[in-house]
Design an enzyme around this catalytic site. Structure first.
Site: not given
Ligand code: NVA
Ligand code: CP
Length: 304
Positions: A102, A129, A132, A218, A258, A286
């Protein structure tokens, strides 16, 4: 060797295999039947941003498949002190069997993958992502069957989740309606690449939600954009998914998110907790979808 850096790394046929394996793996897990094809395999997870779901689902999933995992947070590793991502990749991938990352720009994960001896999975970047959306579409399959030919309404920021839904629309042949405030729309090049019939952009979120089979949203401020939080609250104020918006979608429309969610911002409490919401199933899936993904990347097309 295959990586999963974005949805387009796999074909529709490979997604069909993953959905079927997710079903089988989930069913076995629910019956307490051990399934451990990855004994002695090690997953390394590199986190340059926070996580709850991604960390727990990968760690629990790898353990349940018979393997183990290591978590590397930027701050506790040499990455945080400037070690090049290429060097980290060359070292880590000589010691483990599969890596999940990540991070920020997609180019970082691409550079890691280019130097890796083992499969690399995108656990979220600024751009995509895919884990997800894999779980989200499996959740649709469970509740409503195949997503082909359906309409998904994306309400809000044209962020990593929106970009990934757009890739999914093209790969799996459904329509994506996108409604974002001015200044937060899909990048023009991305929108232009979208195949005819797969993307329609709206300025009015109610128009985007009208007749949709899935309404999804989101956070208004994704990780990495925290400095813009206040400006975004103003810009997105008319983009809350609430009961009025769900009422213009199909009566059996699903609500997806998500998570984590901000109640009263991108979604109202009653929609998030209401009967059309499948957000907890998405989170649970997930676990199962990523087990199918790791099985596929490490063992290929398992059928038993
Ligand atoms: N769009 C959000 C998703 C978090 C799972 C982010 O990137 O922070
Ligand atoms: N939806 C998702 O990826 O959650 P986290 O940021 O908690 O991993």
């Amino acid at each position: 060797m295959k990586h999963f850096l974005q949805l387009t790394d796999f074909t529709a046929e490979e997604f069909a295999h993953l959905f079927e394996r997710t079903r089988v793996i989930k069913e076995r897990f629910k019956k307490y039947e051990p399934y451990q094809p990855l004994v002695d395999r090690m997953l390394a997870m590199v986190f340059e941003k926070s996580s709850t779901r991604t960390r727990v689902s990968f760690e629990a999933g790898m353990f349940q498949l018979g393997g183990a995992s290591i978590v590397l947070n930027t701050g506790d590793t040499q990455l945080g002190r400037g070690e090049p991502i290429e060097d980290v990749s060359r070292v880590v991938s000589r010691m483990v069997d599969i890596v999940m990352i990540r991070t920020f720009e997609q180019t970082i994960i691409e550079r890691f993958a280019a130097h890796s001896r083992v499969p690399v999975i995108n656990g979220l970047t600024n751009e995509y992502h895919p884990c997800q959306v894999l779980a989200d579409i499996y959740t649709h399959v469970e509740h409503r069957g195949p997503i082909r030919g359906k309409t998904v309404a994306w309400i809000g920021d044209s962020n990593n989740m929106c970009n990934t839904w757009l890739q999914a629309a093209e790969l799996l042949d459904f329509r994506l309606h996108v409604a974002s405030p001015a200044g937060y729309e899909l990048e023009p090049a991305r929108a232009a690449r979208a195949g005819k019939g797969h993307l329609e952009m709206f300025t009015d979120p109610m128009q985007a939600a009208r007749g949709a089979d899935v309404v999804t949203t989101d956070v208004w401020t994704s990780m990495g954009w925290e400095d813009e939080t206040e400006a975004r609250k103003d810009a997105f104020s008319a983009f809350t998914v609430d009961a009025d918006m769900m009422a213009v979608a199909r009566p059996d429309a699903l609500f997806m998110h998500c998570l984590p969610a901000h109640r009263g911002e991108e979604v109202s409490e009653d929609v998030l907790e209401g009967p059309q919401s499948v957000v907890w199933d998405e989170a649970e899936n997930r676990l199962h979808a990523q087990k199918a993904l790791m099985e596929y990347l490490l063992l290929g097309k398992v059928t038993q």
